[in-house]
Design an enzyme around this catalytic site. Structure first.
Site, mmCIF file in Angstrom:
data_model
loop_
_atom_site.group_PDB
_atom_site.id
_atom_site.type_symbol
_atom_site.label_atom_id
_atom_site.label_comp_id
_atom_site.label_asym_id
_atom_site.label_seq_id
_atom_site.Cartn_x
_atom_site.Cartn_y
_atom_site.Cartn_z
ATOM 1 N N ASP A 193 -1.484 -4.126 -9.065
ATOM 2 C CA ASP A 193 -1.730 -3.273 -7.914
ATOM 3 C C ASP A 193 -1.048 -3.866 -6.666
ATOM 4 O O ASP A 193 -1.024 -5.091 -6.490
ATOM 5 C CB ASP A 193 -3.254 -3.202 -7.680
ATOM 6 C CG ASP A 193 -3.618 -2.464 -6.421
ATOM 7 O OD1 ASP A 193 -3.503 -1.228 -6.421
ATOM 8 O OD2 ASP A 193 -3.994 -3.130 -5.430
ATOM 9 N N GLU A 230 3.034 -2.040 -9.495
ATOM 10 C CA GLU A 230 2.984 -0.889 -8.610
ATOM 11 C C GLU A 230 3.832 -1.180 -7.377
ATOM 12 O O GLU A 230 3.464 -1.976 -6.524
ATOM 13 C CB GLU A 230 1.566 -0.567 -8.161
ATOM 14 C CG GLU A 230 1.519 0.694 -7.327
ATOM 15 C CD GLU A 230 0.406 0.722 -6.287
ATOM 16 O OE1 GLU A 230 -0.122 -0.347 -5.951
ATOM 17 O OE2 GLU A 230 0.067 1.819 -5.818
HETATM 18 O O1 LIG Z 1 -6.322 5.829 4.175
HETATM 19 C C1 LIG Z 1 -6.485 4.981 3.359
HETATM 20 N N1 LIG Z 1 -5.608 3.921 3.176
HETATM 21 C C2 LIG Z 1 -4.381 3.796 3.989
HETATM 22 C C3 LIG Z 1 -3.184 4.494 3.289
HETATM 23 C C4 LIG Z 1 -3.044 4.001 1.841
HETATM 24 O O2 LIG Z 1 -2.760 2.569 1.859
HETATM 25 C C5 LIG Z 1 -3.100 1.799 0.771
HETATM 26 C C6 LIG Z 1 -2.129 1.406 -0.151
HETATM 27 C C7 LIG Z 1 -0.719 1.764 -0.063
HETATM 28 C C8 LIG Z 1 -0.284 3.093 0.048
HETATM 29 C C9 LIG Z 1 1.081 3.366 0.112
HETATM 30 C C10 LIG Z 1 2.022 2.333 0.057
HETATM 31 O O3 LIG Z 1 3.377 2.579 0.088
HETATM 32 C C11 LIG Z 1 1.587 1.020 -0.082
HETATM 33 O O4 LIG Z 1 2.519 0.030 -0.184
HETATM 34 C C12 LIG Z 1 0.216 0.725 -0.157
HETATM 35 O O5 LIG Z 1 -2.439 0.607 -1.236
HETATM 36 C C13 LIG Z 1 -3.719 0.154 -1.409
HETATM 37 C C14 LIG Z 1 -3.971 -0.677 -2.525
HETATM 38 C C15 LIG Z 1 -5.263 -1.162 -2.713
HETATM 39 O O6 LIG Z 1 -5.531 -1.965 -3.784
HETATM 40 C C16 LIG Z 1 -6.317 -0.822 -1.849
HETATM 41 C C17 LIG Z 1 -6.048 0.009 -0.754
HETATM 42 O O7 LIG Z 1 -7.046 0.334 0.104
HETATM 43 C C18 LIG Z 1 -4.741 0.497 -0.525
HETATM 44 C C19 LIG Z 1 -4.434 1.363 0.615
HETATM 45 O O8 LIG Z 1 -5.356 1.704 1.401
HETATM 46 C C20 LIG Z 1 -7.721 5.048 2.418
HETATM 47 C C21 LIG Z 1 -8.932 4.423 3.081
HETATM 48 C C22 LIG Z 1 -8.922 2.980 2.570
HETATM 49 C C23 LIG Z 1 -8.402 3.090 1.148
HETATM 50 N N2 LIG Z 1 -7.512 4.246 1.233
HETATM 51 C C24 LIG Z 1 -6.534 4.542 0.344
HETATM 52 O O9 LIG Z 1 -5.813 5.522 0.534
HETATM 53 C C25 LIG Z 1 -6.323 3.703 -0.878
HETATM 54 C C26 LIG Z 1 -5.120 3.826 -1.494
HETATM 55 C C27 LIG Z 1 -4.754 3.092 -2.722
HETATM 56 C C28 LIG Z 1 -5.669 2.332 -3.455
HETATM 57 C C29 LIG Z 1 -5.247 1.688 -4.611
HETATM 58 C C30 LIG Z 1 -3.917 1.790 -5.027
HETATM 59 O O10 LIG Z 1 -3.481 1.179 -6.179
HETATM 60 C C31 LIG Z 1 -3.005 2.551 -4.259
HETATM 61 O O11 LIG Z 1 -1.728 2.650 -4.693
HETATM 62 C C32 LIG Z 1 -3.425 3.197 -3.130
#
Ligand SMILES: O=C(NCCCOc1c(-c2ccc(O)c(O)c2)oc2cc(O)cc(O)c2c1=O)[C@@H]1CCCN1C(=O)/C=C/c1ccc(O)c(O)c1
Ligand SMILES: [Ca+2]
Length: 484
Positions: A193, A230
């Site tokens: 991740d 990822e």
């Molecule tokens: O708005 C949110 N997050 C900000 C936009 C998404 O950014 C995240 C990315 C992310 C997004 C895009 C990118 O290009 C990048 O490099 C990273 O990876 C994560 C990985 C994690 O293990 C835990 C996280 O909270 C995130 C995360 O927030 C909501 C609220 C908190 C969790 N979350 C989320 O949206 C959670 C998303 C999430 C969780 C697990 C994942 O494996 C993932 O790919 C995304």
């Protein structure tokens, strides 16, 4: 690190997102093994912080509080039992490893295994980790950093999640210990991740310290874990997925974006006759491919419109193409139904996950979609198994959205995404005889519940796919599920 080590005659991974270990073990024995599925991606098995503030959102499982194997999916004993039962059924287990970070600063301070932490002191006694194990000086990744500053994307906090320092020998020791325990329990590999947020050289050190796969679970001696990283990269950031393909496989996000565009009508299907790396996709052996995943099916993953179970006809078409074509290592998303993009899995009033119900027609209930149990999808897993080792040949198209191709002399598929009928005499590459279309129905005894196709001595057959039918494709092959 690029070989999934599926059992012979098996292919395709399914992401049983948020499923419980006991239910996964049952699914291996009653469905996935018998249907020739290769493996399962499971949700993070290590203890995460409980976030009632957002009503147990799906992303609480991506905030580790310790490496204890206790989550809402089950405990260590249930985990071990699942791995044993699935491997015995010929289905491998791949673990979603969250090793870039620990928690943010949630309101409540209790984990799924009862552990607590002091978030503001960067203190996680249940591991243990203390402040010295995290990246300093403290900083949070800012939107601009993705475009300019690789150092900040690696060394600063992703959305405020405490950022571990993988250059530390102690942190490496704890992460490797966690992953080796899982390998010794029989898992076949890992999804890494947020790999973009860790330095490739640190990941290389960690991967090289992992044990070989456990030969007591049917793996050949010396087998290395299958690792897919990822890296969300659409080519517009300072960090490139090419920095990671030298280490292990990488999630190919462009795959799902391009196929969604094609099957949603944004791009003609005829262009798919060159499908593969010349579309800007990773090399075949580097690519973990999928239409949608747990993140971008909720519209988070950026990049554009992604097909999901909610656009059933196009989604089944895109999935059928993914499974019919030899490029990449495909993964099927298996979802719970949602409207709120933050919502977690179906749960009772105490927050316990509710198991999927299996209906009399083999579909799922209790709020679980179980795309992997849709006939048009599991039938294409069998198609992929029959076609293993062959290439695409005898491509035909009508110059717009009607296409067809063979896989060697083993299998044939036709798609119609035009709004007029496909009715053509086409080369199927199959031996003369009668075949059941595995999309519109299945073979029962020596008749077909859906369409049947008669192939002549020249391998040609009349292929009909109406533009208003439930599904946009017809598939036949030499395996028992299709050949009469
Ligand atoms: O708005 C949110 N997050 C900000 C936009 C998404 O950014 C995240 C990315 C992310 C997004 C895009 C990118 O290009 C990048 O490099 C990273 O990876 C994560 C990985 C994690 O293990 C835990 C996280 O909270 C995130 C995360 O927030 C909501 C609220 C908190 C969790 N979350 C989320 O949206 C959670 C998303 C999430 C969780 C697990 C994942 O494996 C993932 O790919 C995304
Ligand atoms: Ca990091």
């Amino acid at each position: 690190y690029k070989n999934p080590y599926y059992a012979p005659g098996h292919s395709t991974m399914v992401h049983l997102f948020e499923w419980k270990w006991d239910d996964i073990a049952d699914e291996c024995e009653r469905f996935l093994g018998p249907r020739g599925f290769g493996g399962i991606q499971i949700s993070p098995p290590n203890e995460n912080v409980i976030i009632w503030q957002y009503n147990r959102p799906w992303w609480e499982r991506y905030q580790p509080i310790s490496y204890k194997l206790v989550t809402r999916s089950g405990d260590e004993q249930q985990f071990a039992s699942m791995v044993r039962r699935c491997n015995d059924a010929g289905v491998r287990i791949y673990v979603d490893a969250v090793i870039n970070h620990m928690t943010g600063e949630p309101r409540d301070n209790i984990g799924t295994g009862g552990s607590t932490a002091d978030f503001r002191q960067w203190s996680y006694p249940a591991v243990p980790y203390t402040a010295q194990d995290f990246n300093w000086p403290h900083c949070v990744i800012d939107g601009w950093d993705y475009g300019c500053c690789p150092d900040k994307v690696r060394n600063c906090e992703l959305v405020g999640l405490k950022d571990l320092n993988q250059r530390s020998e102690y942190v490496r020791f704890m992460i490797v210990g966690f992953m080796n325990k899982l390998i010794d329990l029989g898992v076949a590999g890992f999804r890494i991740d947020a790999a973009k947020h860790m330095w490739p050289e640190d990941l290389q050190v960690i991967y090289d310290r992992l044990h070989n796969l456990n030969t007591d679970h049917g793996f050949p001696s010396g087998a290395r874990p299958y690792i897919y990283q990822e890296v969300i990269d659409f080519g517009n950031e300072a960090i490139s997925r090419d920095e990671y393909t030298g280490l292990a496989a990488v999630t190919e996000f462009k795959f799902g974006l391009e196929l969604s565009r094609a099957f949603a009508g944004g791009n003609q299907l005829r262009w798919l006759n060159t499908w593969g790396p010349i579309w800007g996709l990773l090399a075949h052996e580097d690519a973990l491919t999928f239409i949608d995943n747990h993140d971008n099916q909720r519209g988070h993953g950026g990049g554009g419109v992604i097909l999901t179970y909610k656009q059933a006809k196009q989604y089944k078409g895109a999935t059928a193409f993914m499974l019919a074509h030899p490029y990449g290592e495909p993964q099927i998303m298996s979802s719970f139904d949602f409207t709120d993009s933050e919502a977690g899995p179906p749960m009772d009033s105490n927050g316990n996950i509710i198991s999927p119900a299996i209906n009399s027609d083999n579909t799922c209930g209790n709020g679980w979609v179980c795309e992997h149990r849709w006939r048009q999808i599991y039938s294409m897993v069998a198609f992929r198994n029959v076609a293993a080792g062959t290439n695409v040949n005898d491509w035909w198209d009508n110059g717009s959205n009607q296409i067809a191709f063979c896989r060697g002399g083993q299998a044939f598929i036709a798609f119609n995404n035009d709004n007029w009928d496909l009715n053509q005499n086409l080369q199927t590459c199959l031996p003369a005889g009668a075949y059941c279309d595995v999309i519109s129905g299945s073979k029962s005894g020596n008749s077909c519940t859906g369409k049947s196709v008669t192939v002549g001595n020249d391998g040609r057959a009349q292929i009909y796919v109406g533009s208003h039918e439930v599904d946009m494709m017809l598939a036949i092959h030499r395996g028992d599920e299709s050949r009469l």
